[in-house]
Design a protein around this motif. Structure first.
Motif, mmCIF file in Angstrom:
data_model
loop_
_atom_site.group_PDB
_atom_site.id
_atom_site.type_symbol
_atom_site.label_atom_id
_atom_site.label_comp_id
_atom_site.label_asym_id
_atom_site.label_seq_id
_atom_site.Cartn_x
_atom_site.Cartn_y
_atom_site.Cartn_z
ATOM 1 N N CYS A 8 0.856 -1.201 0.000
ATOM 2 C CA CYS A 8 0.000 0.000 0.000
ATOM 3 C C CYS A 8 0.884 1.240 0.000
ATOM 4 O O CYS A 8 2.021 1.215 0.456
ATOM 5 N N HIS A 9 0.309 2.312 -0.540
ATOM 6 C CA HIS A 9 1.030 3.587 -0.638
ATOM 7 C C HIS A 9 0.382 4.589 0.301
ATOM 8 O O HIS A 9 -0.242 5.538 -0.126
ATOM 9 N N LEU A 10 0.555 4.332 1.595
ATOM 10 C CA LEU A 10 -0.092 5.203 2.589
ATOM 11 C C LEU A 10 0.619 6.541 2.742
ATOM 12 O O LEU A 10 0.113 7.450 3.409
ATOM 13 N N ASP A 11 1.802 6.664 2.130
ATOM 14 C CA ASP A 11 2.495 7.950 2.144
ATOM 15 C C ASP A 11 1.872 8.915 1.136
ATOM 16 O O ASP A 11 2.161 10.104 1.162
ATOM 17 N N ASP A 12 1.022 8.395 0.251
ATOM 18 C CA ASP A 12 0.474 9.187 -0.852
ATOM 19 C C ASP A 12 -0.260 10.424 -0.334
ATOM 20 O O ASP A 12 -0.926 10.388 0.701
ATOM 21 N N GLU A 13 -0.126 11.509 -1.098
ATOM 22 C CA GLU A 13 -0.775 12.772 -0.671
ATOM 23 C C GLU A 13 -2.294 12.644 -0.600
ATOM 24 O O GLU A 13 -2.950 13.436 0.084
ATOM 25 N N LYS A 14 -2.848 11.647 -1.282
ATOM 26 C CA LYS A 14 -4.299 11.436 -1.204
ATOM 27 C C LYS A 14 -4.738 11.080 0.222
ATOM 28 O O LYS A 14 -5.929 11.085 0.535
ATOM 29 N N PHE A 15 -3.765 10.727 1.076
ATOM 30 C CA PHE A 15 -4.087 10.412 2.474
ATOM 31 C C PHE A 15 -3.686 11.532 3.434
ATOM 32 O O PHE A 15 -3.803 11.367 4.651
ATOM 33 N N SER A 16 -3.203 12.630 2.891
ATOM 34 C CA SER A 16 -2.675 13.696 3.764
ATOM 35 C C SER A 16 -3.727 14.208 4.745
ATOM 36 O O SER A 16 -3.431 14.466 5.905
ATOM 37 N N ALA A 17 -4.944 14.351 4.276
ATOM 38 C CA ALA A 17 -5.979 14.984 5.101
ATOM 39 C C ALA A 17 -6.503 14.072 6.198
ATOM 40 O O ALA A 17 -6.951 14.550 7.243
ATOM 41 N N ASP A 18 -6.472 12.752 5.988
ATOM 42 C CA ASP A 18 -7.138 11.857 6.957
ATOM 43 C C ASP A 18 -6.385 10.539 7.190
ATOM 44 O O ASP A 18 -6.989 9.501 7.452
ATOM 45 N N ARG A 19 -5.065 10.600 7.120
ATOM 46 C CA ARG A 19 -4.270 9.372 7.247
ATOM 47 C C ARG A 19 -4.566 8.621 8.555
ATOM 48 O O ARG A 19 -4.698 7.402 8.566
ATOM 49 N N GLU A 20 -4.680 9.361 9.645
ATOM 50 C CA GLU A 20 -4.930 8.701 10.942
ATOM 51 C C GLU A 20 -6.243 7.932 10.919
ATOM 52 O O GLU A 20 -6.337 6.811 11.434
ATOM 53 N N ALA A 21 -7.270 8.523 10.323
ATOM 54 C CA ALA A 21 -8.578 7.859 10.246
ATOM 55 C C ALA A 21 -8.494 6.608 9.366
ATOM 56 O O ALA A 21 -9.104 5.574 9.675
ATOM 57 N N VAL A 22 -7.744 6.711 8.278
ATOM 58 C CA VAL A 22 -7.558 5.562 7.369
ATOM 59 C C VAL A 22 -6.877 4.415 8.120
ATOM 60 O O VAL A 22 -7.270 3.251 8.011
ATOM 61 N N ILE A 23 -5.873 4.763 8.909
ATOM 62 C CA ILE A 23 -5.141 3.763 9.687
ATOM 63 C C ILE A 23 -6.059 3.135 10.750
ATOM 64 O O ILE A 23 -6.065 1.913 10.933
ATOM 65 N N GLU A 24 -6.843 3.967 11.405
ATOM 66 C CA GLU A 24 -7.802 3.451 12.405
ATOM 67 C C GLU A 24 -8.771 2.456 11.777
ATOM 68 O O GLU A 24 -9.045 1.389 12.340
ATOM 69 N N ARG A 25 -9.295 2.800 10.602
ATOM 70 C CA ARG A 25 -10.236 1.893 9.918
ATOM 71 C C ARG A 25 -9.547 0.587 9.522
ATOM 72 O O ARG A 25 -10.135 -0.481 9.597
ATOM 73 N N ALA A 26 -8.291 0.687 9.107
ATOM 74 C CA ALA A 26 -7.542 -0.519 8.731
ATOM 75 C C ALA A 26 -7.415 -1.454 9.935
ATOM 76 O O ALA A 26 -7.719 -2.652 9.854
ATOM 77 N N LEU A 27 -6.999 -0.904 11.067
ATOM 78 C CA LEU A 27 -6.809 -1.728 12.268
ATOM 79 C C LEU A 27 -8.144 -2.322 12.714
ATOM 80 O O LEU A 27 -8.227 -3.507 13.071
ATOM 81 N N ALA A 28 -9.209 -1.511 12.639
ATOM 82 C CA ALA A 28 -10.534 -1.989 13.045
ATOM 83 C C ALA A 28 -11.019 -3.118 12.133
ATOM 84 O O ALA A 28 -11.769 -4.002 12.564
ATOM 85 N N ALA A 29 -10.592 -3.092 10.859
ATOM 86 C CA ALA A 29 -11.007 -4.120 9.896
ATOM 87 C C ALA A 29 -10.147 -5.384 9.993
ATOM 88 O O ALA A 29 -10.370 -6.348 9.262
ATOM 89 N N GLY A 30 -9.148 -5.382 10.873
ATOM 90 C CA GLY A 30 -8.316 -6.572 11.044
ATOM 91 C C GLY A 30 -7.027 -6.555 10.239
ATOM 92 O O GLY A 30 -6.337 -7.570 10.120
ATOM 93 N N ILE A 31 -6.702 -5.405 9.644
ATOM 94 C CA ILE A 31 -5.430 -5.304 8.910
ATOM 95 C C ILE A 31 -4.353 -5.057 9.962
ATOM 96 O O ILE A 31 -4.104 -3.916 10.373
ATOM 97 N N ALA A 32 -3.736 -6.137 10.388
ATOM 98 C CA ALA A 32 -2.836 -6.057 11.533
ATOM 99 C C ALA A 32 -1.471 -5.493 11.163
ATOM 100 O O ALA A 32 -0.779 -4.917 12.003
#
Ligand SMILES: [Zn+2]
Ligand SMILES: [Zn+2]
Length: 258
Positions: A8-32
């Motif tokens: 995954c390209h989580l460094d991408d600027e498309k995640f600049s505004a809400d990266r923390e929320a994206v990460i939270e959703r990933a962990l909640a979905a079981g992406i360990a």
């Protein structure tokens, strides 16, 4: 269910505004765990993924020069890559390879930079992540001539002949959101036949979101859609598939870190 998003390209600027929320959703979905791909800003900044890995325990990183950026690579780039490959959370060199679809860098330069990076991978002993688009036979030829280690064909969308060639070379096939696209029957057939010990899953976020998110920005939490589809194709449970792909990731990429 515990999953690894192996690309995954989580460094991408498309995640600049809400990266923390994206990460939270990933962990909640079981992406360990997530492998952040460090080719984002090209040779000018080779540490985009390393910064994520340094900051979060569940991120690992790759470093490398994408074929798109091959023309920007210098001797300094290769020296820096060599240093970064010693970082304990840098698990692989990638994504590297050949892209003849866009041809953003001249093909001979793409090949030369690919070869240089294969030499670095060989010296580091770490696996490689391959990006290949409309360049399959050249990619295989370069690999055969210059590489004998382990690796991943990321976002594999080739047919059965290419799959067999890649598997015979000892590589893993990583499947992404394309697996859920209605017209991707040939990819599903390949995914059905791939040996269990060579399977990986990925999002390639922010690209290639799986159905029902197709067309939107992709994010690691959406990996569950691809996993469900792959489990259905292979007639096993999603939990079983999660265990298989996690084991494969650990065996392939975590040999140096334990
Ligand atoms: Zn790619
Ligand atoms: Zn990618």
């Amino acid at each position: 269910m515990k999953l690894v998003d192996s690309h995954c390209h989580l460094d991408d600027e498309k995640f600049s505004a809400d990266r923390e929320a994206v990460i939270e959703r990933a962990l909640a979905a079981g992406i360990a765990r997530m492998m952040a791909i460090g080719t984002g800003d090209g040779p000018a900044d080779l540490e985009t993924a390393v910064r994520l890995a340094d900051r979060y325990p569940f991120f690992y990183a790759t470093v490398g020069v994408h074929p798109h950026d091959a023309a920007k690579a210098t001797e300094e780039t290769f020296a820096k890559l060599r240093d970064l490959l010693a970082h304990p959370k840098v698990l692989a060199l990638g994504e590297i390879g050949l892209d003849y679809h866009y041809d953003f860098s001249p093909r001979d330069v793409q090949r030369a930079v690919f070869v240089r990076q294969l030499e670095l991978a060989r010296d580091s002993g770490k696996p490689i992540v391959i990006h290949t688009r409309e360049a399959w036979s050249d990619t295989m030829q370069v690999l055969r001539e210059h590489y004998a280690g382990a690796g991943i064909f990321h976002c594999f969308t080739g047919g059965p002949v290419e799959a067999q060639e890649g598997l015979d070379f000892g590589f893993h096939l990583s499947f992404g959101g394309v697996l859920t696209f209605p017209k991707a029957e040939p990819v599903r057939e390949v995914a059905r036949l791939t040996p269990a010990d060579r399977l990986l899953v990925e999002t390639d976020a922010p690209y290639l979101a799986p159905v029902p998110h197709r067309g939107k920005r992709n994010e690691p939490a959406f990996l569950v859609e691809t996993v469900r589809k792959l489990a259905e194709i292979r007639r096993i449970s999603a939990d079983e598939l999660a265990a298989i792909t996690t084991r494969n990731f650990e065996r392939l990429c975590l040999r140096y870190t334990g």
